[in-house]
Write a protein that holds these residues in place. Sequence first.
Motif, PDB file in Angstrom:
ATOM      1  N   ASP A  38      -7.488   7.093   1.347  1.00 49.70           N
ATOM      2  CA  ASP A  38      -8.609   7.856   0.253  1.00 49.70           C
ATOM      3  C   ASP A  38      -9.283   7.316   0.546  1.00 49.70           C
ATOM      4  O   ASP A  38     -10.149   6.626   0.848  1.00 49.70           O
ATOM      5  CB  ASP A  38      -7.923   6.403  -0.310  1.00 49.70           C
ATOM      6  N   ASN A  65      -2.364   8.359  -1.194  1.00 49.77           N
ATOM      7  CA  ASN A  65      -2.047   8.737  -2.520  1.00 49.77           C
ATOM      8  C   ASN A  65      -3.194   9.397  -3.476  1.00 49.77           C
ATOM      9  O   ASN A  65      -2.984  10.634  -3.936  1.00 49.77           O
ATOM     10  CB  ASN A  65      -1.543   8.032  -3.474  1.00 49.77           C
ATOM     11  N   HIS A 124      -0.506   3.972   4.458  1.00 52.90           N
ATOM     12  CA  HIS A 124      -1.685   3.868   3.925  1.00 52.90           C
ATOM     13  C   HIS A 124      -0.658   2.552   2.419  1.00 52.90           C
ATOM     14  O   HIS A 124      -1.425   1.776   2.546  1.00 52.90           O
ATOM     15  CB  HIS A 124      -2.079   4.558   2.204  1.00 52.90           C
ATOM     16  N   HIS A 159      -4.368   0.481   0.799  1.00 55.88           N
ATOM     17  CA  HIS A 159      -3.991   0.740  -1.112  1.00 55.88           C
ATOM     18  C   HIS A 159      -4.056  -0.556  -1.874  1.00 55.88           C
ATOM     19  O   HIS A 159      -4.744  -0.227  -2.621  1.00 55.88           O
ATOM     20  CB  HIS A 159      -2.572   0.715  -1.010  1.00 55.88           C
TER      21      HIS A 159
HETATM   22 MN   LIG Z   1      -4.706   4.288  -2.503  1.00 60.89          MN
END
Ligand SMILES: [Mn+2]
Length: 236
Positions: A38, A65, A124, A159
């Motif tokens: 990220d 993501n 992550h 995350h």
């Molecule tokens: Mn994330």
Amino acid sequence: MLKRVAAIYDIHGNLAALDAVLADIEKCRIDAIIVGGDLAWGPQPAMVMSRLMSLKGNVHFIKGNADGEVAERYGIGQGLDEETAEINEWCSDQLTATQKAFLRNLQEKMSVEIDGLGEVLFVHGSPRSDEEGIRNSTTDAAIKSMIDSVKQKTIVCGHTHVQFDRSVFDKRIINAGSVGLQINAKGACWVLLGPDVVFRETEYDFHYAADQIRQSGVPMANDFAEHILNPPKEGP
Ligand SMILES: [Mn+2]
């Protein structure tokens, strides 16, 4: 075997926070930096990518993501909510083809042997998905299926943007927190690994960062700036 590793997660396009953490890391005599995903989704995607991609030395990246979503310019058609999609498309449009290719090609996880900790797995979200968060409130039972196939004793994740250190069954799970979009903390959060686990919160010029964010052109710029000045508390 590495002696000291800095894990920096969830930078989310906050250049001032990233610069402060990198300056802090320089003073810590570390052997490697692991950037936990990220990277770009946020107010200053191009400058953050440029800074990260020009880092010298032993620097490794794993994919979050949002990295895939920015690289592929996901919108509401790919399941993002309206606000996330608007920001995501804007971020994607700020990046060069080379920066997007860099994000698209990141590895999903990596394993490193660290002095005092042994083999450490970096992911992550959770070991089975970069979209699945592990929180303080996530029950041990819910975590069990996430870590079933993990051989390493220690897992570092991010995350959810809140630091923690938990023992779940035979695993130690460490959340590095977020450098650029923190919850429950005001500074830029990261973790120093080896031989101990040391949670760090690096102060930076929050008002300067908020001004830069307001001028960035990112959709919902005021919300991002407000987040930096008055970080939210973790929900239930
Ligand atoms: Mn994330």
